[in-house]
Design a protein around this motif. Structure first.
Motif, PDB file in Angstrom:
ATOM      1  N   ALA A 196       0.832  -1.197   0.000  1.00 28.27           N
ATOM      2  CA  ALA A 196       0.000   0.000   0.000  1.00 28.27           C
ATOM      3  C   ALA A 196       0.871   1.253   0.000  1.00 28.27           C
ATOM      4  CB  ALA A 196      -0.910   0.013   1.216  1.00 28.27           C
ATOM      5  N   MET A 197       0.334   2.296  -0.581  1.00 27.94           N
ATOM      6  CA  MET A 197       0.984   3.604  -0.538  1.00 27.94           C
ATOM      7  C   MET A 197      -0.045   4.623  -0.108  1.00 27.94           C
ATOM      8  SD  MET A 197       3.487   3.544  -3.889  1.00 27.94           S
ATOM      9  CE  MET A 197       4.644   4.730  -3.194  1.00 27.94           C
ATOM     10  N   GLY A 198       0.416   5.691   0.483  1.00 24.66           N
ATOM     11  CA  GLY A 198      -0.542   6.669   0.955  1.00 24.66           C
ATOM     12  C   GLY A 198       0.068   8.030   1.193  1.00 24.66           C
ATOM     13  N   TRP A 199      -0.801   8.960   1.445  1.00 23.30           N
ATOM     14  CA  TRP A 199      -0.414  10.325   1.777  1.00 23.30           C
ATOM     15  C   TRP A 199      -0.972  10.685   3.145  1.00 23.30           C
ATOM     16  CZ3 TRP A 199       2.924  13.201  -1.025  1.00 23.30           C
ATOM     17  CH2 TRP A 199       3.177  12.807  -2.333  1.00 23.30           C
ATOM     18  N   TYR A 200      -0.113  11.244   3.961  1.00 19.87           N
ATOM     19  CA  TYR A 200      -0.486  11.758   5.265  1.00 19.87           C
ATOM     20  C   TYR A 200      -0.160  13.246   5.278  1.00 19.87           C
ATOM     21  CZ  TYR A 200      -0.751   6.944   7.032  1.00 19.87           C
ATOM     22  OH  TYR A 200      -1.090   5.635   7.246  1.00 19.87           O
ATOM     23  N   ARG A 201      -0.726  13.950   6.241  1.00 18.38           N
ATOM     24  CA  ARG A 201      -0.371  15.356   6.388  1.00 18.38           C
ATOM     25  C   ARG A 201      -0.334  15.730   7.862  1.00 18.38           C
ATOM     26  NH1 ARG A 201      -5.861  18.219   3.901  1.00 18.38           N
ATOM     27  NH2 ARG A 201      -7.264  17.717   5.654  1.00 18.38           N
ATOM     28  N   GLN A 202       0.457  16.751   8.124  1.00 17.27           N
ATOM     29  CA  GLN A 202       0.568  17.250   9.485  1.00 17.27           C
ATOM     30  C   GLN A 202       0.585  18.768   9.454  1.00 17.27           C
ATOM     31  OE1 GLN A 202       3.875  15.719  11.781  1.00 17.27           O
ATOM     32  NE2 GLN A 202       2.841  16.217  13.690  1.00 17.27           N
ATOM     33  N   PRO A 208       0.531  22.490  11.511  1.00 16.14           N
ATOM     34  CA  PRO A 208       1.179  22.981  12.730  1.00 16.14           C
ATOM     35  C   PRO A 208       0.314  22.758  13.965  1.00 16.14           C
ATOM     36  CG  PRO A 208       1.437  24.573  10.968  1.00 16.14           C
ATOM     37  CD  PRO A 208       0.503  23.518  10.453  1.00 16.14           C
ATOM     38  N   GLY A 209       0.899  22.160  14.976  1.00 22.73           N
ATOM     39  CA  GLY A 209       0.187  21.930  16.226  1.00 22.73           C
ATOM     40  C   GLY A 209      -0.788  20.780  16.204  1.00 22.73           C
ATOM     41  N   LYS A 210      -0.817  20.040  15.098  1.00 25.47           N
ATOM     42  CA  LYS A 210      -1.763  18.927  15.000  1.00 25.47           C
ATOM     43  C   LYS A 210      -1.018  17.616  14.758  1.00 25.47           C
ATOM     44  CE  LYS A 210      -5.727  21.575  13.330  1.00 25.47           C
ATOM     45  NZ  LYS A 210      -6.804  21.637  12.302  1.00 25.47           N
ATOM     46  N   GLN A 211      -1.720  16.518  14.996  1.00 25.49           N
ATOM     47  CA  GLN A 211      -1.141  15.204  14.753  1.00 25.49           C
ATOM     48  C   GLN A 211      -1.164  14.880  13.263  1.00 25.49           C
ATOM     49  OE1 GLN A 211      -3.352  12.469  17.286  1.00 25.49           O
ATOM     50  NE2 GLN A 211      -1.783  12.621  18.858  1.00 25.49           N
ATOM     51  N   ARG A 212      -0.258  14.012  12.893  1.00 20.75           N
ATOM     52  CA  ARG A 212      -0.238  13.541  11.509  1.00 20.75           C
ATOM     53  C   ARG A 212      -1.498  12.713  11.260  1.00 20.75           C
ATOM     54  NH1 ARG A 212       5.256  11.047   9.056  1.00 20.75           N
ATOM     55  NH2 ARG A 212       5.937  12.976  10.085  1.00 20.75           N
ATOM     56  N   GLU A 213      -2.125  12.923  10.098  1.00 17.74           N
ATOM     57  CA  GLU A 213      -3.355  12.215   9.781  1.00 17.74           C
ATOM     58  C   GLU A 213      -3.288  11.640   8.378  1.00 17.74           C
ATOM     59  OE1 GLU A 213      -6.754  14.819   9.691  1.00 17.74           O
ATOM     60  OE2 GLU A 213      -5.873  16.159   8.208  1.00 17.74           O
ATOM     61  N   LEU A 214      -4.006  10.536   8.189  1.00 15.69           N
ATOM     62  CA  LEU A 214      -4.092   9.932   6.866  1.00 15.69           C
ATOM     63  C   LEU A 214      -4.980  10.792   5.975  1.00 15.69           C
ATOM     64  CD1 LEU A 214      -3.647   7.519   4.895  1.00 15.69           C
ATOM     65  CD2 LEU A 214      -5.758   6.554   5.862  1.00 15.69           C
ATOM     66  N   VAL A 215      -4.494  11.079   4.788  1.00 17.96           N
ATOM     67  CA  VAL A 215      -5.270  11.815   3.800  1.00 17.96           C
ATOM     68  C   VAL A 215      -5.911  10.852   2.808  1.00 17.96           C
ATOM     69  CG1 VAL A 215      -5.182  13.526   1.944  1.00 17.96           C
ATOM     70  CG2 VAL A 215      -3.773  13.823   3.998  1.00 17.96           C
ATOM     71  N   ALA A 216      -5.100   9.968   2.256  1.00 15.49           N
ATOM     72  CA  ALA A 216      -5.605   9.010   1.270  1.00 15.49           C
ATOM     73  C   ALA A 216      -4.650   7.844   1.164  1.00 15.49           C
ATOM     74  CB  ALA A 216      -5.769   9.668  -0.097  1.00 15.49           C
ATOM     75  N   GLY A 217      -5.189   6.674   0.865  1.00 15.70           N
ATOM     76  CA  GLY A 217      -4.366   5.491   0.689  1.00 15.70           C
ATOM     77  C   GLY A 217      -4.822   4.700  -0.517  1.00 15.70           C
ATOM     78  N   ILE A 218      -3.887   3.899  -1.054  1.00 17.08           N
ATOM     79  CA  ILE A 218      -4.209   3.070  -2.213  1.00 17.08           C
ATOM     80  C   ILE A 218      -3.418   1.778  -2.120  1.00 17.08           C
ATOM     81  CG2 ILE A 218      -2.437   4.223  -3.632  1.00 17.08           C
ATOM     82  CD1 ILE A 218      -4.349   3.807  -6.044  1.00 17.08           C
ATOM     83  N   THR A 219      -4.084   0.668  -2.366  1.00 19.37           N
ATOM     84  CA  THR A 219      -3.426  -0.631  -2.302  1.00 19.37           C
ATOM     85  C   THR A 219      -2.828  -0.986  -3.656  1.00 19.37           C
ATOM     86  OG1 THR A 219      -5.359  -1.906  -2.973  1.00 19.37           O
ATOM     87  CG2 THR A 219      -5.157  -1.345  -0.622  1.00 19.37           C
ATOM     88  N   SER A 220      -2.107  -2.106  -3.679  1.00 22.71           N
ATOM     89  CA  SER A 220      -1.538  -2.567  -4.939  1.00 22.71           C
ATOM     90  C   SER A 220      -2.620  -2.939  -5.937  1.00 22.71           C
ATOM     91  CB  SER A 220      -0.607  -3.746  -4.692  1.00 22.71           C
ATOM     92  OG  SER A 220      -1.318  -4.793  -4.047  1.00 22.71           O
ATOM     93  N   GLY A 221      -3.815  -3.240  -5.432  1.00 20.77           N
ATOM     94  CA  GLY A 221      -4.940  -3.563  -6.301  1.00 20.77           C
ATOM     95  C   GLY A 221      -5.805  -2.359  -6.628  1.00 20.77           C
ATOM     96  N   ASP A 222      -5.322  -1.176  -6.286  1.00 19.91           N
ATOM     97  CA  ASP A 222      -5.982   0.101  -6.582  1.00 19.91           C
ATOM     98  C   ASP A 222      -7.238   0.364  -5.755  1.00 19.91           C
ATOM     99  OD1 ASP A 222      -5.078   0.226 -10.125  1.00 19.91           O
ATOM    100  OD2 ASP A 222      -4.047   0.945  -8.336  1.00 19.91           O
ATOM    101  N   SER A 223      -7.403  -0.310  -4.639  1.00 21.78           N
ATOM    102  CA  SER A 223      -8.467   0.074  -3.714  1.00 21.78           C
ATOM    103  C   SER A 223      -8.019   1.339  -2.989  1.00 21.78           C
ATOM    104  CB  SER A 223      -8.723  -1.033  -2.698  1.00 21.78           C
ATOM    105  OG  SER A 223      -9.240  -2.179  -3.323  1.00 21.78           O
ATOM    106  N   THR A 224      -8.939   2.283  -2.851  1.00 21.53           N
ATOM    107  CA  THR A 224      -8.581   3.573  -2.267  1.00 21.53           C
ATOM    108  C   THR A 224      -9.447   3.883  -1.046  1.00 21.53           C
ATOM    109  OG1 THR A 224     -10.122   4.735  -3.734  1.00 21.53           O
ATOM    110  CG2 THR A 224      -7.857   4.505  -4.493  1.00 21.53           C
ATOM    111  N   ASN A 225      -8.916   4.728  -0.185  1.00 21.53           N
ATOM    112  CA  ASN A 225      -9.687   5.270   0.922  1.00 21.53           C
ATOM    113  C   ASN A 225      -9.235   6.692   1.170  1.00 21.53           C
ATOM    114  OD1 ASN A 225      -7.250   3.835   2.091  1.00 21.53           O
ATOM    115  ND2 ASN A 225      -7.921   4.997   3.887  1.00 21.53           N
ATOM    116  N   TYR A 226     -10.137   7.502   1.669  1.00 20.56           N
ATOM    117  CA  TYR A 226      -9.892   8.924   1.851  1.00 20.56           C
ATOM    118  C   TYR A 226     -10.386   9.393   3.218  1.00 20.56           C
ATOM    119  CZ  TYR A 226      -9.298   9.044  -3.237  1.00 20.56           C
ATOM    120  OH  TYR A 226      -8.864   8.812  -4.522  1.00 20.56           O
ATOM    121  N   ALA A 227      -9.734  10.412   3.733  1.00 17.37           N
ATOM    122  CA  ALA A 227     -10.258  11.112   4.894  1.00 17.37           C
ATOM    123  C   ALA A 227     -11.538  11.820   4.471  1.00 17.37           C
ATOM    124  CB  ALA A 227      -9.240  12.125   5.411  1.00 17.37           C
ATOM    125  N   ASP A 228     -12.493  11.894   5.380  1.00 20.34           N
ATOM    126  CA  ASP A 228     -13.764  12.529   5.058  1.00 20.34           C
ATOM    127  C   ASP A 228     -13.570  13.973   4.585  1.00 20.34           C
ATOM    128  OD1 ASP A 228     -15.722  10.924   7.709  1.00 20.34           O
ATOM    129  OD2 ASP A 228     -15.186  10.259   5.681  1.00 20.34           O
TER     130      ASP A 228
END
Length: 122
Positions: A33-39, A41-61
């Motif tokens: 899997a590969m993904g993008w996170y963001r952080q 200032p003053g906040k925790q790192r959060e998942l933005v979007a992810g994608i598996t090797s089979g191209d299944s994706t998920n996103y932060a609301d």
């Protein structure tokens, strides 16, 4: 040694678009899997979007309908197309690769990029 190198960050006005890229280098056999996170200032790192090797994706609301993640397995590269950007999207964006297997059979549980800054401001 496996490394991730991000590019494409910068300053953009609200409502604008940016495309982030993250290329994995090294003697790579496969990446699960590969993904993008963001952080922000003053906040925790959060998942933005992810994608598996089979191209299944998920996103932060908060980014659904505005961001699109994609990957090119042949190039070991993941992209994040960001549209209709908001000031709240301002953050350092990090690329992540999970379960990276090298051609010598070594497995990295996860690898992180160094981050790229996205600033949304008028």
């Amino acid at each position: 040694q496996v490394q991730l190198v991000e590019s494409g960050g910068g300053l953009v006005q609200p409502g604008g678009s940016l495309r982030l890229s993250c290329a994995a280098s090294g003697s790579i056999f496969s990446i699960n899997a590969m993904g993008w996170y963001r952080q922000a200032p003053g906040k925790q790192r959060e998942l933005v979007a992810g994608i598996t090797s089979g191209d299944s994706t998920n996103y932060a609301d908060s980014v659904k309908g505005r961001f699109t993640i994609s990957r090119d397995n042949a190039k070991n590269t993941v992209y994040l197309q960001m549209s209709n950007l908001e000031p709240e999207d301002t953050a350092v964006y990090y690329c992540n690769a999970a379960r990276v297997i090298t051609r010598t059979g070594y497995m990295y549980s996860e690898v992180w990029g160094q981050g790229t800054l996205v600033t949304v401001s008028s």
